[in-house]
Design a protein around this motif. Structure first.
Motif, short mmCIF file in Angstrom:
data_model
loop_
_atom_site.label_atom_id
_atom_site.label_comp_id
_atom_site.label_asym_id
_atom_site.label_seq_id
_atom_site.Cartn_x
_atom_site.Cartn_y
_atom_site.Cartn_z
N ASN A 148 2.07 6.11 -9.42
CA ASN A 148 1.79 5.25 -8.27
C ASN A 148 3.05 5.06 -7.43
O ASN A 148 4.09 5.67 -7.69
N ASP A 149 2.94 4.19 -6.42
CA ASP A 149 4.04 3.97 -5.49
C ASP A 149 5.26 3.31 -6.14
O ASP A 149 6.34 3.32 -5.58
N GLU A 150 5.09 2.76 -7.34
CA GLU A 150 6.20 2.16 -8.07
C GLU A 150 6.82 3.15 -9.07
O GLU A 150 7.72 2.81 -9.82
N SER B 252 -0.36 11.93 -6.51
CA SER B 252 0.71 10.93 -6.63
C SER B 252 1.26 10.56 -5.25
O SER B 252 1.45 9.37 -4.95
N ARG B 253 1.51 11.55 -4.41
CA ARG B 253 2.01 11.27 -3.06
C ARG B 253 1.00 10.44 -2.27
O ARG B 253 1.37 9.54 -1.52
N ALA B 254 -0.30 10.72 -2.45
CA ALA B 254 -1.33 9.95 -1.75
C ALA B 254 -1.33 8.48 -2.21
O ALA B 254 -1.72 7.60 -1.45
N LEU B 255 -0.86 8.26 -3.43
CA LEU B 255 -0.74 6.89 -3.95
C LEU B 255 0.59 6.24 -3.56
O LEU B 255 0.86 5.11 -3.94
N GLY B 256 1.43 6.98 -2.85
CA GLY B 256 2.70 6.44 -2.38
C GLY B 256 3.91 6.81 -3.20
O GLY B 256 5.03 6.37 -2.91
N PHE B 257 3.74 7.67 -4.19
CA PHE B 257 4.87 8.08 -5.02
C PHE B 257 5.75 9.02 -4.23
O PHE B 257 5.29 9.95 -3.57
N GLN B 258 7.07 8.78 -4.30
CA GLN B 258 8.04 9.65 -3.65
C GLN B 258 8.61 10.61 -4.67
O GLN B 258 9.26 10.21 -5.62
N LEU B 259 8.33 11.91 -4.49
CA LEU B 259 8.82 12.93 -5.44
C LEU B 259 10.30 13.17 -5.28
O LEU B 259 10.89 13.07 -4.30
#
Length: 73
Positions: free
Chosen positions: A32-34, A66-73
């Motif tokens: 997620n984004d966290e 994951s990116r759609a959920l706000g995760f920054q790779l």
């Protein structure tokens, strides 16, 4: 612990008939984004039909989710 670290580093896991004889799996985590692991994406198939080339597609799809959920790779 060493195997889990390897899985985290490569971004996917392989199950080679560990849960059920004759069945293998490729899986990748969804974050997620966290940056928390919140789900997983996997494909299971008869071991003789599982194509390890699918690994890249599973990993890429999990990264897109994951990116759609706000995760920054």
């Amino acid at each position: 612990a060493r195997e889990l670290e390897n899985i985290r580093r490569q971004g996917y896991a392989l199950d080679n008939e560990e849960a059920e004889k004759g069945v293998s799996c490729i899986g990748a985590g969804i974050y997620n984004d966290e940056g928390r692991l919140v789900a997983g994406l996997s494909v299971s198939a008869p071991s003789d039909r599982l194509n390890k080339a699918w690994t890249a597609q599973i990993k890429q799809t999990a990264e897109r989710i994951s990116r759609a959920l706000g995760f920054q790779l």
